[in-house]
Scaffold this active site. Sequence first.
Site, PDB file in Angstrom:
ATOM      1  N   SER A   1      35.111  41.305   3.195  1.00  0.00           N
ATOM      2  CA  SER A   1      35.051  40.544   1.948  1.00  0.00           C
ATOM      3  C   SER A   1      36.306  40.824   1.136  1.00  0.00           C
ATOM      4  O   SER A   1      36.879  41.917   1.224  1.00  0.00           O
ATOM      5  CB  SER A   1      33.835  40.971   1.122  1.00  0.00           C
ATOM      6  OG  SER A   1      34.094  42.191   0.449  1.00  0.00           O
ATOM      7  N   ASP A   2      36.741  39.860   0.346  1.00  0.00           N
ATOM      8  CA  ASP A   2      37.772  40.186  -0.637  1.00  0.00           C
ATOM      9  C   ASP A   2      37.152  41.239  -1.577  1.00  0.00           C
ATOM     10  O   ASP A   2      35.928  41.376  -1.674  1.00  0.00           O
ATOM     11  CB  ASP A   2      38.234  38.944  -1.395  1.00  0.00           C
ATOM     12  CG  ASP A   2      39.656  39.140  -1.933  1.00  0.00           C
ATOM     13  OD1 ASP A   2      40.079  40.315  -2.097  1.00  0.00           O
ATOM     14  OD2 ASP A   2      40.343  38.147  -2.191  1.00  0.00           O
ATOM     15  N   CYS A   3      38.022  42.000  -2.229  1.00  0.00           N
ATOM     16  CA  CYS A   3      37.530  43.217  -2.863  1.00  0.00           C
ATOM     17  C   CYS A   3      36.696  42.910  -4.105  1.00  0.00           C
ATOM     18  O   CYS A   3      37.172  42.238  -5.026  1.00  0.00           O
ATOM     19  CB  CYS A   3      38.706  44.137  -3.140  1.00  0.00           C
ATOM     20  SG  CYS A   3      39.468  44.559  -1.550  1.00  0.00           S
TER      21      CYS A   3
ATOM     22  N   ALA B   1      34.160  40.943  -3.928  1.00  0.00           N
ATOM     23  CA  ALA B   1      33.579  39.591  -3.786  1.00  0.00           C
ATOM     24  C   ALA B   1      32.064  39.672  -3.662  1.00  0.00           C
ATOM     25  O   ALA B   1      31.353  38.811  -4.198  1.00  0.00           O
ATOM     26  CB  ALA B   1      34.177  38.869  -2.582  1.00  0.00           C
TER      27      ALA B   1
END
Length: 766
Positions: free
Chosen positions: A284-286, A288
């Site tokens: 995941s993007d951080c 997210a």
Amino acid sequence: MALSFAGLLIAVLALPPSANAGVKYPECKSGPLKSNVVCDTKASPEARASALVAAMSNSDKLANLVNNSPGFSKLGMSAYQWWNEALHGVAHNRGISWGGQFSAATQFPQAITTGASFDDDLVGQMGIIISTEARAFANAGRAHLDFWTPDVNPFRDPRWGRGHETPGEDPFRNSKWAEAFVRGMQGTGPTHRVVATCKHFAAYDLENAGSTTRFNFNAKVSTQDLVEYYLPPFRQCARDSKVGSIMCSYNAVNGVPACANEYLMDTILRKHWNWTDDNQYVVSDCDAVYYLGNANGGHRYKSSYSAAIGAALEAGCDNMCWATDGTQPNAASAFNSKAFSQATLDKAMLRQYQGLIRAGYFDGPDSLYRSLGAADVNTPFARETALRAAQEGIVLLKNDDGFLPIAQNSSLSVAMIGFWANAADKMLGGYSGSPPFKHDPVTAAKAMGITVTYVNGPLTQSSADSSAAVSAAQKSNVILFFGGIDNTVEKESQDRTSISWPAGQLSMIQKLAAVGKPVVVIKMGTHVDDTPILSLPNVKSILWVGYPGQDGGTAVMNIIAGLAAPAGRLPITMYPSSYTSQAPQTNMALRPSGTYPGRTYRWYKDPVFPFGHGLHYTTFSISPDTAYPAKFSIQDVLADCTKVTGRTYYMDLCPFPSIPITVTNTGSRTSDFVVLGFLTGMYGPAPYPIKTLATYKRLFNVTASQPGTAKLDWNLGSLARVDEKGNTVLYPGTYTLLLDQPTKVNVTFVLEGREEVLDKWPEPPS
Ligand SMILES: *[C@@H]1O[C@H](CO)[C@@H](O)[C@H](O)[C@H]1NC(C)=O
Ligand SMILES: *[C@@H]1O[C@H](CO)[C@@H](O)[C@H](O)[C@H]1NC(C)=O
Ligand SMILES: *[C@@H]1O[C@H](CO)[C@@H](O)[C@H](O)[C@H]1NC(C)=O
Ligand SMILES: *[C@@H]1O[C@H](CO)[C@@H](O)[C@H](O)[C@H]1NC(C)=O
């Protein structure tokens, strides 16, 4: 909170082992894993990963679903930081520690500049160098094996703060760039030098537009635009390049946050693109996952953090990055509340560790790439390549009366004015590391023996004092103005609201142009509307450099002095400043409608400079081979591709006959030339395609006596169109390949026969 010294000490000691210290390879000869199949380099990666997962305890698995993994101490596996960055060189970031022999790493231009080079071999070479240095850092315990690069979202909106991290606005260009870069990073063999990550999946190019932020933006995207525009670079990465990892993005797509989007991560990514479990994970993007739960400012897609974690993991996210803005995800508590299943947990582990197996994590000190070390960092070849990359990416936007290059002579004196004329740090851009050296333009000009008067200039300050700049200009015979924007103006988490030239800079350029000496404007950053300076009579030339990296100053001065010839092409449409009031940033549609002007060169009609624009110091003519067939049968072409390959094929990858071309330099200066081939024509349903980049090739050192020759390669995917259901269809009709921007010559041919669906798109959930 006040902690006593003793309390502080205990708190520090109680922290889990630091995941930031750099990779510590597991001990396979003597450690707890020594008789485990995971250490058997002859076993298949699948078998090795399964054996490893079988040896893990559930509580350990649950602790290792995050980027800062504590490891598996019972298995002798140390803490591991999955979060390392190397967007254009090894970067300053969590998983990477700098020092000693590893105090510097090659810093290439940002992707927007190498995007402009239209040279995929160069991009591949850059990937090899970056991953070699990254692996050397890792081997020295100063980085890990997973690098969250490249950023291949098409740069749709000119306000986007992270557009410079990408190769540009065109999905085909970004796909080719991604192909070359991922191949360079991972290597072509079964063992990966490092694991690359294509990000951000998908339809991400908004940081903040008023109260809409990347954490809560719901990108409403038609199936046609999704397949035709937003997804191709990811299809390249996943299906065709078998990238080791994909990052899901912050935004939602059609109501479902990307990191909980089963349609995107499972139906499309894993199933339709055959990106199977065998060597890859989704991260995941951080934060997210935090923002898709009930967090303030987020999507509020789930009512609790636990439910958000469950939704993400069940939809196909395998590792949750935590950026520390949000709260740390607690996978164990989510698991205990039955938010995700045992099978999902095991699958996430399998996917994560197969990636590491393929990067040789368990292969011992004698394995491939383990000998890379300090001697492989900042090599002379890396330095040359960084300089060449900057030179190849510079675009000559304007050059009245062939003013550039400036002939050097002993009485040449230049005024070098502007915020980055002697600020080399600016040239690196975001996600940078420490370069071995930084060559700004002033230093480079002095090294060439040019007499320089330097005066700083404003970046955003609107009423800057121009008197020192004007008096320097009066004493010189050429004025070089270094302007544009930098990555404090366009940056992660910060979109712009205006793409006009900053007022203080514009007013200074106007005063310098009034001095009566020739002015060259050298523009850093991405979008600013040049309209007001194009009409100033003494502004002879404009160069666009993007973010040219560690040797950017040398590259700029080499071009200005004619030691290198400019041949880059704009990888973005340069919009007028009025565009921002005509196109709401949140409107994801590519096609125009009503007063909405549409996006990118495919649909937007009134650019200041079009995509593909770029002048030269010489002139060229292009001759396509006149023997190229005028007619093809669709059914024959399709039959041929299965015959040639003898296997089930992704039909869009089936090659279409190449077009041989000859490029002649009709002037006197040696120069590279980028051949751009755009398709247009009358095929499929109206409205007909406007103009779509279908093939390109950079030719080197073309001279009058040595023409450049090439075969323009393409495939059926380049010829096909995407219909409203997302199907990729090859239509009968008349096709015209337009060569160069603006078009110099064209090649017309006809496809006969029945239309054929090359890729049947899985329907989105209703
Ligand atoms: C899908 O991937 C698997 C595993 O990587 C591979 O064996 C199979 O051939 C692929 N299918 C196609 C159509 O390429
Ligand atoms: C030297 O070059 C500058 C800039 O091109 C030009 O203005 C000047 O006339 C040249 N001087 C001689 C002596 O050629
Ligand atoms: C182009 O010419 C330059 C200068 O002679 C040379 O260094 C470079 O290797 C050449 N490039 C190619 C691809 O031949
Ligand atoms: C292709 O070139 C021909 C000949 O120069 C020209 O008449 C025609 O308009 C061009 N077609 C397109 C679509 O540009």
